[in-house]
Design a protein around this motif. Structure first.
Motif, short mmCIF file in Angstrom:
data_model
loop_
_atom_site.label_atom_id
_atom_site.label_comp_id
_atom_site.label_asym_id
_atom_site.label_seq_id
_atom_site.Cartn_x
_atom_site.Cartn_y
_atom_site.Cartn_z
N UNK A 180 0.83 -1.21 0.00
CA UNK A 180 0.00 0.00 0.00
C UNK A 180 0.86 1.26 0.00
N UNK A 181 1.90 1.28 0.83
CA UNK A 181 2.78 2.45 0.88
C UNK A 181 3.54 2.62 -0.42
N UNK A 182 3.94 1.51 -1.04
CA UNK A 182 4.66 1.58 -2.30
C UNK A 182 3.83 2.08 -3.46
N UNK A 200 -7.17 0.17 3.26
CA UNK A 200 -6.63 -0.72 2.24
C UNK A 200 -5.77 -1.82 2.86
N UNK A 201 -4.97 -1.47 3.87
CA UNK A 201 -4.13 -2.48 4.54
C UNK A 201 -5.00 -3.52 5.24
N UNK A 202 -6.05 -3.07 5.90
CA UNK A 202 -6.94 -4.02 6.58
C UNK A 202 -7.61 -4.97 5.59
N UNK A 204 -6.57 -5.86 2.54
CA UNK A 204 -5.58 -6.77 1.96
C UNK A 204 -5.13 -7.80 3.00
N UNK A 205 -4.93 -7.38 4.25
CA UNK A 205 -4.49 -8.30 5.29
C UNK A 205 -5.55 -9.36 5.58
N UNK A 206 -6.82 -8.96 5.62
CA UNK A 206 -7.88 -9.93 5.85
C UNK A 206 -7.98 -10.92 4.69
N UNK A 207 -7.70 -10.45 3.47
CA UNK A 207 -7.69 -11.35 2.33
C UNK A 207 -6.59 -12.40 2.47
N UNK A 208 -5.41 -12.00 2.96
CA UNK A 208 -4.35 -12.97 3.20
C UNK A 208 -4.76 -13.99 4.26
N UNK A 221 -6.93 -1.61 11.90
CA UNK A 221 -5.55 -1.28 11.56
C UNK A 221 -5.38 0.22 11.74
N UNK A 222 -4.48 0.63 12.61
CA UNK A 222 -4.25 2.04 12.90
C UNK A 222 -2.87 2.43 12.40
N UNK A 223 -2.86 3.31 11.39
CA UNK A 223 -1.61 3.87 10.89
C UNK A 223 -1.32 5.16 11.63
N UNK A 224 -0.26 5.18 12.38
CA UNK A 224 0.11 6.38 13.13
C UNK A 224 0.85 7.35 12.23
#
Length: 386
Positions: A180-182, A200-202, A204-208, A221-224
């Protein structure tokens, strides 16, 4: 004298102070004798008979010891086979290494060692934090700290499908965040794009986790606040200050535009309204003139002489009303006299409401008298010549 010195009575003494071969024994008791006493005591408890000094043990004592051992083993096994599952927990039971059942809250029983149980809290939310340097879409390196909250949704999958599901979750988180960051620019990561990135991270991570069948559900998912590496922090601070200055200038420009554009629009609208009013006025006047001309034509056809005379008089009245000169006509055959209203001309030069000095007023009266006299004399000469 030592007990084993030559000449001593070594056959009758031992090192414990007793005599060998009989007599009083004041030394420590023999181990065999201690074991015999213990066995006699156990036989007495379980119905066996005690042995005499030279009496052989009965076979019932061996069975009693075996029964005691079996009872102790049974108590230990029963203690380990009974277990309690709390309200927030579940337990998975494996029999011969294969899934047998999932147990809910309450008092339960299984058969070790052929059965194995795995008991976990399935309602408590767990969390772990992670931080690392990552490359953004515009090739900038930033440090992104985040926290992942999760819980166990399927204990069977959590226990059986993956060897270390929580380690797999951490590795999948690293992969999802880097992806996501890339694919995001640095400005979005540092400013208002964190919420969208966390979503988006949540996802994608749940899909994995669903693909691996880990039995884990990602709840949050908390992005600081992301930051630049410490080596280039000063340069990033300069960039942030420049961006803030840019935003401030944009806000000032927008404020100025919000003040100027409505005013310009108002002026444009007023000009449009004036033009529309002028157009309506011209059209109305032209329409009225056309209607008046049509009615005048009808009247002219009825009485041409009267209408012609009327038009001439109206035209002359309109023309004479806009001039300061007065044309006086005499009798027929006489020249027309031109009268100049000097008092009005002087008043117009002096301005409206301004007082004329006495000398100027007298000069004007004398000039008027002379002009009248000259005109009268001219009129008389004209008459006499005729």
């Amino acid at each position: 004298m030592a007990w084993n010195e030559p000449g001593g009575n070594s056959n009758n003494q031992d090192p414990w102070g007793g005599r060998r071969g009989g007599g009083d024994r004041k030394g420590p008791p023999d181990l065999d004798e201690a074991f015999r006493k213990l066995q006699d005591s156990l036989n007495g408890l379980f119905g066996g008979k005690k042995r005499g000094g030279g009496e052989e043990p009965r076979s019932g004592g061996g069975y009693s010891m075996l029964a005691i051992g079996l009872a102790v083993l049974a108590a230990i096994w029963l203690y380990s086979a009974i277990y309690v599952v709390d309200e927030q927990e579940q337990a998975v039971v494996l029999r011969f290494g294969e899934y047998h059942k999932t147990v809910g809250p309450g008092l339960n029983f299984y058969f070790p060692p052929i059965d194995k149980k795995y008991q976990e809290n399935v309602t408590r939310e767990r969390a772990y934090s992670k931080q690392g340097q990552m490359l953004t879409e515009d090739e900038n390196i930033i440090e992104v700290p985040l926290t992942v909250q999760y819980k166990i949704s399927n204990l069977k999958d959590f226990v059986l499908n993956v060897d270390q599901p929580e380690l797999s979750l951490q590795q999948s988180t690293d992969s999802a965040v880097r992806h996501v960051v890339g694919s995001t620019a640095m400005d979005q990561v540092l400013t208002q794009g964190r919420e969208l990135m966390a979503s988006e991270v949540k996802e994608r991570l749940q899909s994995f986790m669903d693909t691996y069948r880990t039995g884990i559900t990602v709840t949050q998912v908390n992005l600081q606040s992301a930051a630049a590496p410490r080596e280039v922090q000063e340069a990033f601070d300069d960039v942030i200050r420049a961006r803030e200055d840019e935003q401030r200038e944009k806000n000032l420009a927008e404020s100025y535009a919000n003040g100027v554009v409505p005013e310009a629009r108002g002026q444009a609208q007023r000009l449009l309204e004036d033009a529309s009013g002028y157009r309506d006025e011209v059209i109305s006047r032209a329409t009225g003139e056309a209607n008046r001309f049509g009615k005048l034509v009808a009247e002219y056809r009825k009485s041409p002489e009267v209408t012609r005379e009327r038009l001439y008089l109206d035209t002359m009245q309109e023309m004479m009303s806009n001039t300061s000169k007065v044309l006086v006509s005499g009798d027929k055959g006489q020249n027309n006299l031109l009268y100049l209203p000097l008092d009005k001309m002087i008043d117009s030069r002096g301005g409206a409401g301004s007082a004329v000095p006495g000398a100027a007023a007298g000069a004007a009266s004398d000039l008027g008298a002379r002009v009248n006299s000259d005109l009268q004399q001219r009129d008389l000469r004209t008459r006499e010549s005729r």
